[in-house]
Motif scaffolding. Structure first.
Motif, short mmCIF file in Angstrom:
data_model
loop_
_atom_site.label_atom_id
_atom_site.label_comp_id
_atom_site.label_asym_id
_atom_site.label_seq_id
_atom_site.Cartn_x
_atom_site.Cartn_y
_atom_site.Cartn_z
N PRO A 132 -40.47 21.37 -7.80
CA PRO A 132 -40.27 20.49 -8.22
C PRO A 132 -39.56 20.21 -9.85
CG PRO A 132 -42.90 21.85 -8.84
CD PRO A 132 -41.60 22.33 -7.84
N VAL A 133 -38.98 19.62 -9.57
CA VAL A 133 -38.10 18.78 -11.05
C VAL A 133 -39.02 19.37 -12.27
CG1 VAL A 133 -35.77 18.06 -12.00
CG2 VAL A 133 -35.85 18.89 -9.29
N LEU A 134 -38.50 19.58 -13.66
CA LEU A 134 -39.44 18.62 -14.92
C LEU A 134 -38.65 17.82 -15.35
CD1 LEU A 134 -40.43 22.59 -15.89
CD2 LEU A 134 -41.94 21.51 -14.51
N GLY A 135 -37.68 17.30 -15.02
CA GLY A 135 -36.21 17.00 -16.13
C GLY A 135 -35.07 17.45 -15.92
N ILE A 136 -34.42 16.14 -17.10
CA ILE A 136 -33.30 16.13 -17.49
C ILE A 136 -32.57 16.45 -18.98
CG2 ILE A 136 -30.88 15.01 -16.98
CD1 ILE A 136 -31.77 14.20 -14.49
N VAL A 137 -32.14 17.63 -19.77
CA VAL A 137 -31.59 17.28 -20.27
C VAL A 137 -30.23 17.03 -20.49
CG1 VAL A 137 -31.07 19.26 -22.25
CG2 VAL A 137 -33.60 19.44 -21.14
N GLU A 138 -30.08 16.22 -21.09
CA GLU A 138 -28.62 15.81 -21.80
C GLU A 138 -28.08 16.45 -23.07
OE1 GLU A 138 -27.03 11.98 -21.58
OE2 GLU A 138 -26.52 11.91 -23.36
N ASN A 139 -26.52 17.58 -22.48
CA ASN A 139 -26.45 18.21 -23.60
C ASN A 139 -25.04 17.73 -24.21
OD1 ASN A 139 -25.76 20.29 -25.03
ND2 ASN A 139 -25.36 22.27 -23.81
N MET A 140 -24.73 18.23 -24.92
CA MET A 140 -22.61 18.01 -25.62
C MET A 140 -23.71 16.29 -25.65
SD MET A 140 -20.58 20.92 -24.82
CE MET A 140 -21.60 21.93 -23.44
N SER A 141 -24.83 15.43 -25.72
CA SER A 141 -24.59 14.49 -25.56
C SER A 141 -23.81 13.72 -26.99
CB SER A 141 -26.08 13.85 -25.68
OG SER A 141 -25.97 13.18 -25.79
N GLN A 142 -24.10 14.09 -28.16
CA GLN A 142 -22.22 13.27 -28.63
C GLN A 142 -22.64 14.16 -30.00
OE1 GLN A 142 -23.48 8.68 -29.73
NE2 GLN A 142 -25.80 9.54 -29.60
N PHE A 143 -21.26 13.93 -30.66
CA PHE A 143 -20.56 14.49 -31.49
C PHE A 143 -20.71 13.52 -33.37
CE2 PHE A 143 -17.64 15.39 -35.32
CZ PHE A 143 -18.20 16.97 -35.24
N VAL A 144 -22.12 14.01 -33.68
CA VAL A 144 -22.40 13.42 -35.05
C VAL A 144 -21.13 13.81 -36.37
CG1 VAL A 144 -24.46 12.99 -36.92
CG2 VAL A 144 -24.99 13.32 -34.47
N CYS A 145 -20.64 13.21 -36.83
CA CYS A 145 -20.28 13.68 -37.91
C CYS A 145 -20.64 14.35 -39.56
CB CYS A 145 -19.08 12.89 -38.42
SG CYS A 145 -17.95 14.06 -39.71
N PRO A 146 -20.92 15.93 -39.36
CA PRO A 146 -21.16 16.26 -40.00
C PRO A 146 -21.17 16.23 -41.82
CG PRO A 146 -19.74 18.18 -39.97
CD PRO A 146 -19.86 16.78 -39.12
N ASN A 147 -19.87 15.38 -41.53
CA ASN A 147 -19.46 14.45 -43.11
C ASN A 147 -20.62 13.40 -43.66
OD1 ASN A 147 -18.30 17.15 -44.25
ND2 ASN A 147 -16.73 15.66 -42.60
N CYS A 148 -20.17 12.26 -42.31
CA CYS A 148 -20.53 10.92 -42.54
C CYS A 148 -21.82 10.47 -41.27
CB CYS A 148 -19.07 10.00 -41.94
SG CYS A 148 -18.60 9.94 -40.59
N SER A 149 -22.05 11.39 -40.69
CA SER A 149 -23.31 11.12 -39.86
C SER A 149 -22.57 10.29 -38.81
CB SER A 149 -24.78 10.65 -40.34
OG SER A 149 -24.80 11.13 -41.66
N HIS A 150 -21.36 9.62 -38.45
CA HIS A 150 -20.71 9.00 -37.98
C HIS A 150 -20.71 8.98 -35.54
CE1 HIS A 150 -19.24 5.36 -35.43
NE2 HIS A 150 -18.17 7.16 -35.31
N ALA A 151 -21.74 9.08 -35.11
CA ALA A 151 -21.99 9.67 -33.54
C ALA A 151 -21.07 9.37 -32.87
CB ALA A 151 -23.65 9.32 -33.27
#
Ligand SMILES: Nc1ncnc2c1ncn2[C@@H]1O[C@H](COP(=O)(O)OP(=O)(O)OP(=O)(O)O)[C@@H](O)[C@H]1O
Length: 361
Positions: free
Chosen positions: A262-281
């Protein structure tokens, strides 16, 4: 008006576990009910210490007890007892002490499968579960480096079995501990199956709530081999969000379906880059594809992990991000994935999980 144990149980039987779709009494989660006059003490035993819905269950249980006529106060002790997938039948004859085997797979390499497997396992252990991590990525074992165990070798207490190594609260075993890093690994057929069985059967795992197993990317050989020899609670599929990766996830899902895991579900990795300075995704590899694929298959979406330097650095330094930066956005994302996986595994404990086709020796 005096209160009886039956009144309390009747109230608890109106509280549903939203994940398992069964009430707390029927699920056997209500224990040690002791009524004294107008007060009650009881224990609610969740099916995983990483329960994703504990807050909701707690609020509903408290509301139900408040509604019991004559009951003035209550004291709920919270506990957790992980159940074995397959209605109480653990990982098959080869892993009798392992309650749940969780496979982590991906349609192709480099999507962060090992990173997800390690952080998932570590987050489950941080909740208090007994967890093992088995790196069966024969073509590129990265768990020794990612756990800080690259220069260690497991020892055999009896010349037959191997003790797993310990890191970050996990029992760890990797094919990488057993072969030299620069050795060309051309595994196929019976050799692959034999080595895999050795990793599964000949390691002194002891009692485990969860054994997280990092599969090689893409290939169906290992999944087929496992489906014939152990009882897995299910597989977590890791993908990156762009369309080309999603085509691979479709193939991976079909492969697990074919071998009845059975497949338990899906994980999306490397989804978005969130800027550590301005939090822009910034959606470098796009965003939302994992969720779309989960919807397409009608399977759960288990969460998304941002693309972040910390995650890569933590992999290289041997300290998973859920340990080294446990309050970061990325660690929280992994913790959420771990809770969701634990919840899905709990639902498997209510169902029968396919038996291994053959008990391999
Ligand atoms: N969310 C993330 N943000 C930044 N780097 C990441 C992220 N996830 C994984 N990485 C990095 O990407 C690289 C590949 O990750 P990992 O080894 O986990 O992938 P994999 O799918 O298991 O690869 P393989 O198929 O080669 O075994 C590693 O350097 C890892 O640290």
């Amino acid at each position: 008006m005096s209160v009886s144990e039956a009144d309390v149980l009747a109230a608890m039987s109106k509280v549903m576990d939203p994940e398992l779709h069964v009430d707390l009494v029927k699920a056997g989660m209500v224990k040690n009910v002791r009524v004294t006059g107008d007060t009650v003490k009881l224990k609610i035993e969740l099916t995983t210490p990483a329960c994703p819905l504990k807050g909701k269950i707690q609020a509903d249980a408290e509301a139900a007890l408040k509604a019991v006529p004559g009951l003035k106060s209550f004291d709920i002790e919270w506990g957790a007892q992980v159940r074995a997938a397959g209605g109480g039948m653990p990982g098959g004859a080869l892993l009798p002490q392992v309650k749940n085997v969780i496979l982590v797979g991906a349609g192709k390499g480099g999507v962060g499968k090992s990173t997800v497997a390690l952080n998932l396992a570590t987050a489950l252990a941080q909740h208090g579960a007994k967890v093992g991590l088995l790196d069966a990525d024969f073509y590129g074992p990265s768990v020794p480096l990612m756990t800080g165990l690259a220069d260690k070798k497991p020892v055999s207490p009896d010349g037959k079995s191997l003790d797993p190594l310990l890191a970050h609260g996990l029992k760890v075993m990797s094919i990488g501990f057993l072969v030299e890093a620069d050795q060309a690994l051309i595994w196929r057929g019976p050799m692959l199956h034999g080595a895999l069985m050795q990793l599964v059967r000949d390691v002194n795992w002891g009692e485990l709530d969860y054994l997280v197993l990092d599969l090689p990317p893409g290939t169906g050989d290992v999944a087929l081999s496992l489906s014939q020899s152990i009882r897995a609670a299910g597989a977590v599929l890791v993908t990156t969000p762009q369309d080309v990766a999603l085509a691979d996830v479709v193939r991976a899902k079909q492969m697990f379906d074919k071998v009845h895991i059975p497949v338990l579900g899906i994980v999306e990795n490397m989804s978005q880059f969130v800027c550590p300075n301005c939090s822009h995704a910034t959606p470098i590899f796009n965003h939302g594809g994992g969720r779309k694929a989960a919807e397409m298959f009608g399977i759960p979406f288990l969460g998304e992990i941002p693309l972040d330097l910390k995650v890569r650095e933590s992999g290289d330094s041997g300290v998973p991000v859920v340990v080294g930066a446990k309050d970061s956005l990325e660690a929280k994302a992994f913790q959420e994935v771990a809770r969701n996986v634990a919840g899905r595994v709990s639902t498997q404990s209510m169902k029968s999980v396919p038996l291994p086709v053959v008990q391999a020796r």
